[in-house]
Motif scaffolding. Structure first.
Motif, PDB file in Angstrom:
ATOM      1  N   LYS A 175       1.598  -1.246  -0.519  1.00 30.76           N
ATOM      2  CA  LYS A 175      -0.206  -0.186   0.149  1.00 30.76           C
ATOM      3  C   LYS A 175       0.641   1.525  -0.197  1.00 30.76           C
ATOM      4  O   LYS A 175       1.646   1.544   0.451  1.00 30.76           O
ATOM      5  CB  LYS A 175      -1.144  -0.401   0.793  1.00 30.76           C
ATOM      6  N   ASN A 216      -5.533   4.265   1.247  1.00 28.00           N
ATOM      7  CA  ASN A 216      -6.501   4.339  -0.080  1.00 28.00           C
ATOM      8  C   ASN A 216      -6.311   3.504  -1.665  1.00 28.00           C
ATOM      9  O   ASN A 216      -7.080   3.287  -2.516  1.00 28.00           O
ATOM     10  CB  ASN A 216      -7.716   5.107  -0.206  1.00 28.00           C
ATOM     11  N   GLN A 217      -4.957   3.814  -1.489  1.00 27.42           N
ATOM     12  CA  GLN A 217      -4.501   3.612  -2.901  1.00 27.42           C
ATOM     13  C   GLN A 217      -2.673   2.040  -2.664  1.00 27.42           C
ATOM     14  O   GLN A 217      -2.570   1.753  -2.323  1.00 27.42           O
ATOM     15  CB  GLN A 217      -3.738   4.739  -2.841  1.00 27.42           C
ATOM     16  N   TYR A 218      -2.873   1.725  -3.562  1.00 27.83           N
ATOM     17  CA  TYR A 218      -1.849   0.465  -3.143  1.00 27.83           C
ATOM     18  C   TYR A 218      -1.019   0.840  -4.584  1.00 27.83           C
ATOM     19  O   TYR A 218      -1.402   2.424  -5.370  1.00 27.83           O
ATOM     20  CB  TYR A 218      -2.438  -0.852  -4.558  1.00 27.83           C
ATOM     21  N   ASP A 225      -1.245  -1.186  -9.936  1.00 28.23           N
ATOM     22  CA  ASP A 225      -2.117  -0.610 -11.331  1.00 28.23           C
ATOM     23  C   ASP A 225      -0.987  -1.687 -12.420  1.00 28.23           C
ATOM     24  O   ASP A 225      -1.047  -2.100 -13.644  1.00 28.23           O
ATOM     25  CB  ASP A 225      -2.357   0.011 -11.408  1.00 28.23           C
TER      26      ASP A 225
END
Length: 103
Positions: free
Chosen positions: A30, A34-36, A40
């Motif tokens: 992470k 809220n974001q990896y 992507d």
């Protein structure tokens, strides 16, 4: 110029475990709550793009990481394995973990 890296390197009983661990790292690391950080890039098919992205996001410590990894990929034609894995995934609808177990 040399660089010293002090880190707790991981040891695996075989290549399959190291690949599975790398997959888990890419899909679960992470950046914030809220974001990896790397998720992507999973599924991208251009190795240089993937290596560049993960390098820019802090994965690599070496200044020649991108060129070194690309040299190895090209020297040993490693994209042939990507093509096989992608073919298996497309044909069977499996996850990358399932494809790895099937090989």
């Amino acid at each position: 110029m040399s660089t010293t890296v002090v880190a707790a390197f991981r040891v695996f009983p075989n290549y399959a475990y190291s690949i599975l661990d790398y997959e888990m790292f890419l899909t679960h690391a992470k950046l914030n709550a809220n974001q990896y950080k790397y998720r992507d890039v999973v599924g991208m098919t251009n190795p240089k793009e993937v290596i560049t992205i993960i390098s820019q996001r802090g994965y690599a410590t070496g200044t020649t990481y991108i060129s070194s990894v690309m040299r190895i990929i090209n020297q040993y034609d490693l994209t042939q394995y990507d093509k096989k894995a992608i073919s298996m995934l497309t044909k069977n609808g499996n996850t990358s973990s399932d494809a790895q177990e099937a090989t």
